[in-house]
Motif scaffolding. Structure first.
Motif, mmCIF file in Angstrom:
data_model
loop_
_atom_site.group_PDB
_atom_site.id
_atom_site.type_symbol
_atom_site.label_atom_id
_atom_site.label_comp_id
_atom_site.label_asym_id
_atom_site.label_seq_id
_atom_site.Cartn_x
_atom_site.Cartn_y
_atom_site.Cartn_z
ATOM 1 N N ASP A 20 -8.669 -5.363 -6.416
ATOM 2 C CA ASP A 20 -7.367 -5.614 -5.819
ATOM 3 C C ASP A 20 -7.382 -7.028 -5.245
ATOM 4 O O ASP A 20 -8.431 -7.686 -5.203
ATOM 5 C CB ASP A 20 -7.094 -4.601 -4.703
ATOM 6 C CG ASP A 20 -6.949 -3.183 -5.247
ATOM 7 O OD1 ASP A 20 -6.476 -3.052 -6.391
ATOM 8 O OD2 ASP A 20 -7.334 -2.226 -4.540
ATOM 9 N N SER B 261 -8.075 -9.909 -3.085
ATOM 10 C CA SER B 261 -9.266 -9.914 -2.235
ATOM 11 C C SER B 261 -9.488 -11.268 -1.574
ATOM 12 O O SER B 261 -8.966 -12.297 -2.015
ATOM 13 C CB SER B 261 -10.510 -9.555 -3.052
ATOM 14 O OG SER B 261 -10.387 -8.270 -3.636
ATOM 15 N N THR C 51 -5.850 -13.225 -6.489
ATOM 16 C CA THR C 51 -5.753 -12.251 -7.576
ATOM 17 C C THR C 51 -5.789 -12.992 -8.901
ATOM 18 O O THR C 51 -5.391 -14.170 -8.986
ATOM 19 C CB THR C 51 -4.478 -11.396 -7.468
ATOM 20 O OG1 THR C 51 -4.554 -10.324 -8.410
ATOM 21 C CG2 THR C 51 -3.216 -12.211 -7.772
#
Length: 269
Positions: A28, A30, A70
Motif C-alpha cells: 500500500d 508507504s 506509491t
C-alpha cells in the motif's frame, strides 16, 4: 529467464530503482522507512532512489506532511515505456538514417546463429514491398514467422513459398505455398534443413541450418548475382511443383507412387 529487475534495467532503471518499484507494487502507499525495509535498500539511500523514480514518473509522492509513495500502475508503466522506447527508436532512426557507408552491397556476410538467421528472415518478410520468395521448413516456422508470412501474402502479388515439412504440418495462416514432395531426399542431399528468403529482388538470407546445436552455414547479402540465383532457385522449384501438383496422377504413373523417378536426372549411357 531474466528477473523483472534485470528487464527493467534495460529501460534505464538502476538495480536499486527496479527493486524499489517492484517492492512498491506489492505494498500500500508507504513511507520511505517501510519501503527501505521491503526493498532491502539502506534508509540513507532510499529517499534518493524514490526521488529519482518520482522524477521519472514511475512513483507518485503524496502532498501530505509525512510523504507517502506509491508505484505507477503496471499498465501505465508499460504504456510509458512503449511510448518512450518508440520516441528513442525514432530518434535513433532520424540520427542514423543519413549516415551512408561505402557501398557494401556486393559483399557476402555470415549469419552465425540460428536466432540471428530468423531475425534477418523476419525483417525481410515484414518489410518486403514488392516481392517475396521463400524456401523454409515448417519445423522452423514460429507463430511469429507464420503470421508475418500471412501478412506478406495479403499485401504482395509476387509471393511464393516452398514449404518443406518432415512432419507434414500444413495447417498454416497463409495458403499460397507449394508443398515439396522430396523433403527426405533433400535432407540427405544437404545434410539438414535450410532456409532461403529473397525480398524485393534486393536481399537474400540463404544457407544450411544446424540439426541440433552449433553454428549455422547461412549468409546474408545484397550481391545482385547471389540474389538472382537464390530467387531463380525458388521460382524453378515453384514451376516444377506446380506442374507435379496439377499433373499428379499422370506424374505418379510415369515416375512412381512417390515420384521417385523425378530425381533420376542423369541420362543413361
Amino acid at each position: 529467464m531474466e528477473s523483472v529487475t534485470e528487464l527493467l534495467s534495460k529501460f534505464g532503471l538502476t538495480n536499486s530503482e527496479a527493486k524499489v518499484y517492484v517492492s512498491l507494487l506489492q505494498m500500500d502507499a508507504s513511507t520511505g522507512y517501510k519501503i527501505s525495509g521491503k526493498a532491502g535498500i539502506a534508509r540513507s539511500k532510499v529517499y534518493n532512489v524514490l526521488s529519482s523514480l518520482t522524477s521519472k514518473g514511475l512513483v507518485l509522492q503524496s502532498k501530505d506532511e509525512k510523504s507517502l509513495y506509491t508505484a505507477l500502475p503496471v499498465e501505465e508503466l508499460v504504456s510509458k515505456l512503449q511510448r518512450d522506447s518508440k520516441q528513442d527508436i525514432e530518434g535513433i532512426h532520424k540520427s542514423l538514417k543519413n549516415l551512408r557507408p561505402d557501398d557494401n552491397s556486393s559483399l557476402i556476410w555470415s549469419v552465425n546463429s540460428y536466432d540471428q538467421v530468423f531475425e534477418k528472415a523476419l525483417f525481410q518478410i515484414r518489410n518486403a514491398k514488392e516481392s517475396l520468395y521463400v524456401q523454409i521448413y515448417s519445423e522452423d516456422l514460429t507463430d511469429e514467422l507464420a503470421q508475418a508470412l500471412a501478412d506478406a501474402e495479403s499485401r504482395l502479388h509476387k509471393f511464393v513459398v516452398i514449404l518443406f515439412s518432415n512432419h507434414h504440418r500444413y495447417n498454416l495462416p497463409f495458403r499460397r505455398f507449394y508443398k515439396h514432395f522430396f523433403e527426405a531426399d533433400k535432407i540427405l542431399d544437404y545434410g539438414g534443413r535450410w532456409i532461403n528468403v529473397v525480398s524485393d529482388s534486393n536481399a537474400v538470407t540463404y544457407g544450411k541450418l544446424p540439426n541440433d546445436s552449433g553454428n549455422t552455414d547461412v549468409i546474408w547479402t545484397q550481391n545482385s548475382s547471389m540474389v538472382f540465383l537464390a530467387q531463380e532457385y525458388v521460382l524453378h522449384d515453384a514451376y516444377n511443383l506446380r506442374t507435379l501438383t496439377i499433373l499428379h496422377d499422370e506424374a505418379e504413373e510415369k515416375f512412381g507412387s512417390n515420384l521417385e523417378g523425378v530425381r533420376n536426372i542423369y541420362f543413361d549411357k
